[in-house]
Design a protein around this motif. Structure first.
Motif, short mmCIF file in Angstrom:
data_model
loop_
_atom_site.label_atom_id
_atom_site.label_comp_id
_atom_site.label_asym_id
_atom_site.label_seq_id
_atom_site.Cartn_x
_atom_site.Cartn_y
_atom_site.Cartn_z
N SER A 195 0.93 -1.21 0.03
CA SER A 195 0.50 0.27 0.04
C SER A 195 0.62 1.07 0.22
N GLY A 317 -7.26 1.69 -1.25
CA GLY A 317 -7.45 1.15 0.25
C GLY A 317 -5.64 0.47 0.55
N LEU A 318 -5.56 0.49 1.65
CA LEU A 318 -4.74 -0.13 2.48
C LEU A 318 -4.44 -1.80 2.16
N ALA A 321 -7.43 -3.61 3.69
CA ALA A 321 -9.04 -2.96 3.83
C ALA A 321 -9.87 -4.04 3.20
N ARG A 523 -12.13 0.72 3.20
CA ARG A 523 -11.81 0.74 4.71
C ARG A 523 -11.79 0.08 6.14
N ASP A 524 -11.37 -1.04 6.22
CA ASP A 524 -11.86 -1.58 6.89
C ASP A 524 -13.24 -2.95 6.75
N ALA A 528 -15.36 3.41 2.10
CA ALA A 528 -15.16 4.62 2.68
C ALA A 528 -15.07 6.35 2.06
N ALA A 545 -8.41 6.19 2.94
CA ALA A 545 -7.82 5.30 3.35
C ALA A 545 -7.15 5.33 4.89
N THR A 546 -7.05 6.09 5.14
CA THR A 546 -6.14 6.00 6.77
C THR A 546 -7.50 6.98 7.59
N ASP A 547 -9.00 6.94 7.17
CA ASP A 547 -9.46 7.68 7.97
C ASP A 547 -9.47 9.46 8.45
#
Length: 553
Positions: A195, A317-318, A321, A523-524, A528, A545-547
């Motif tokens: 990522s 996404g990471l 994700a 994301r998760d 997102a 992707a990282t909130d």
């Protein structure tokens, strides 16, 4: 005048810019030759690298990079030439001997034992032992945890590798190389499955290693990374040196020109498809509709997503994700815990890949060797696999039609091979990727799922694949992500669209912004946010992707 801090034999200037001191080369290769039946993989390659230097080794697939690395790491024997490390002749007979001599190769194609934990893989063959000779498992765990922390891994050292994603496995491979305490570290496409956050962590690590006097050979098709990290670059073409560029001379255009032997014309930016119907008319139905889809990886998250015929939708996404898990759930490789998958308005529940294929759905997996190829079979067999039933005449196969299909696909995708009967495991990584993609293109799918479609593919071949995907998604009835699209339009279409829908996951932000009509950021395990290509930037993708957090969080 900038201040200078010395760390061993290297120099760091203010701002973190690193330059190796001039002097005797640490690693030397002169006139290296390696021949295979009908192929000269290396035709007299030269290379020098100083202590603490980050030397980029660049070239198209088939240029000889992998063979050069294998010779350096003791995995292959050159037919002629001379190698030195630290002023001494270098001719390791095995990877273990190379490791003991201070050189570690982090493979592009992962070499991990899936039944062992991440920590056990990192210390495999070099396990710490107690006074009685038994493996000290606590010490091995601590060493593994330390190496994983250095590469920014966010999973436990005791997790089995078989449970890790391709990107997480790549971090284990890099951590394994770091644990060897090598003086020369070779990184072969280290970020191909990482990522953005993990790539940034690795870049900082490379700078730290360089500052500590470790020589780094950095092999990557991602030219942005080369420009960011390399002190110098050598370019290979057709198994020979094409040129060498200093830090001051490095540019994307110059690298590409040396790689392909000419200036590469960038293809025109793909125009986002717009819905041609008058404003206010009924939306065209989506080819793929996901409504409340729950995957096994994220049982508490539900996904709503649609992809229209002729549309390229990217998944960002990471790592972790849920991108791969989502594609595999759609294709029937994983079980859905809830929700609906609709294909052209009809609910489907694939119990396996065969059912998905029969319905006109294809998947190009991220792990091409483990999941995408029959390595012991020929180029012909692998390319023809998805369309085998179309050429069956009872118990017989129409071999003439098969040869025609294989020849046309090979030519269209630019597959470099000695012939259709060449074993696919002997092809370069980029050519293998073309085979996996080409197999599904021959089947003319209604829906094409792609997981990291250009992983390990060089810049020239990447442009060719982009052109193929862009041409693939142009159809008479193609209608995609115009502003105002009704996401709920999942009714059966009155007229089937000619072009397929394409849903692809990529860790390469440039690729996402280049290809995708829309970028869906996971994301998760949940969506997102969604960005139209015109509004997409690296910063906005990373924020989703990282909130909304910073890159390194």
């Amino acid at each position: 005048m900038s201040s200078i801090t010395r760390v061993g034999p290297s120099v760091i200037r203010e701002g973190g810019e690193h330059h190796p001191e001039p002097g005797a080369p640490h690693l030397v290769v002169r006139g290296l030759v390696r021949r295979f039946p009908g192929v000269v993989a290396l035709g007299g390659v030269d290379l020098t690298a100083a202590r603490g230097e980050v030397l980029a080794v660049v070239g198209e697939n088939g240029a000889g990079k992998s063979t050069l690395l294998r010779c350096l790491a003791g995995l292959d024997r050159p037919d002629a030439g001379h190698m030195e490390l630290g002023g001494q002749r270098w001719a390791p007979a095995s990877a273990a001997e190379a490791s003991r001599g201070g050189l570690a190769l982090v493979h592009q194609e992962l070499c991990l034992a899936e039944n062992l934990s991440a920590a056990e893989n990192i210390t495999l063959g070099r396990e710490p032992r107690g006074r009685l000779g038994w493996v000290d498992r606590r010490a091995a765990h601590e060493r593994g945890a330390h190496a994983l922390a250095r590469v920014g891994a966010r999973f436990r050292p005791d997790v089995r590798v078989e449970r890790l994603s391709a990107g997480e496995r790549q971090l284990v491979e890099i951590a394994k190389g770091l644990d060897q305490d090598a003086q020369v570290l070779i990184l072969d496409e280290p970020t191909s499955s990482l990522s953005t956050r993990e790539t940034a962590t690795l870049s900082e690590l490379v700078r730290e290693l360089s500052a500590a006097g470790i020589t780094v050979l950095y092999v990557s098709h991602r030219l942005g990374e080369v420009l960011d990290l390399a002190d110098r670059a050598i370019v290979l073409r057709d198994g020979r040196n094409s040129g060498s560029l200093s830090r001051a001379e490095l540019s994307r255009e110059r690298l590409v020109e040396l790689m392909v032997g000419r200036a590469l014309e960038a293809s025109a930016t793909r125009a986002t498809h717009v819905d041609p119907r008058p404003l206010g008319s009924k939306p065209v139905a989506a080819r793929l509709c996901l409504r409340g889809l729950v995957t096994e990886a994220f049982p508490n998250a539900a996904i709503d997503l649609d992809v229209h015929a002729g549309e390229l939708v990217g998944l960002a996404g990471l790592n972790g994700a849920g991108r791969t898990e989502l594609l595999e759930t759609i294709f029937g490789l994983r079980r859905a815990l809830g929700g609906e998958v609709l294909l052209d308005g009809v609910a489907v529940h694939f119990r396996g890949p065969r059912e998905a294929q029969r319905a006109g759905v294809g998947l190009v997996p991220e792990d091409r060797k483990g999941q995408g190829l029959l390595l012991g079979q020929s180029l012909r067999v692998n390319l023809a696999l998805a369309t085998l039933s179309q050429r069956a005449r009872g118990p017989w196969i129409d071999r003439a039609a098969e040869r025609t299909v294989v020849a046309e696909l090979s030519a269209a995708l630019g597959v470099v091979a000695a012939g259709p009967e060449q074993l696919v495991e002997t092809l370069s990584g980029g050519n293998q990727q073309k085979v996996v993609i080409g197999r599904w293109l021959a089947a003319a799918p209604r829906l094409l799922l792609l997981d990291e479609p250009t992983r390990g593919v060089d810049v020239g071949a990447r442009e060719e694949l982009y052109a193929v995907l862009e041409a693939l998604t142009v159809g008479d009835h193609a209608a995609t992500s115009a502003a105002g699209r009704d996401v709920g339009a999942c009714d059966p279409p009155q007229v089937a669209a000619a072009a397929p829908a394409v849903l692809f996951a990529s860790s390469d932000l440039e690729e996402l912004m280049r290809l995708a009509d829309r970028i869906v950021v996971l994301r998760d395990g949940h969506v997102a946010g969604t960005l139209l290509r015109a509004a997409a930037t690296e910063e906005r993708i990373i924020a989703l992707a990282t909130d909304g957090g910073a890159l390194g969080t």
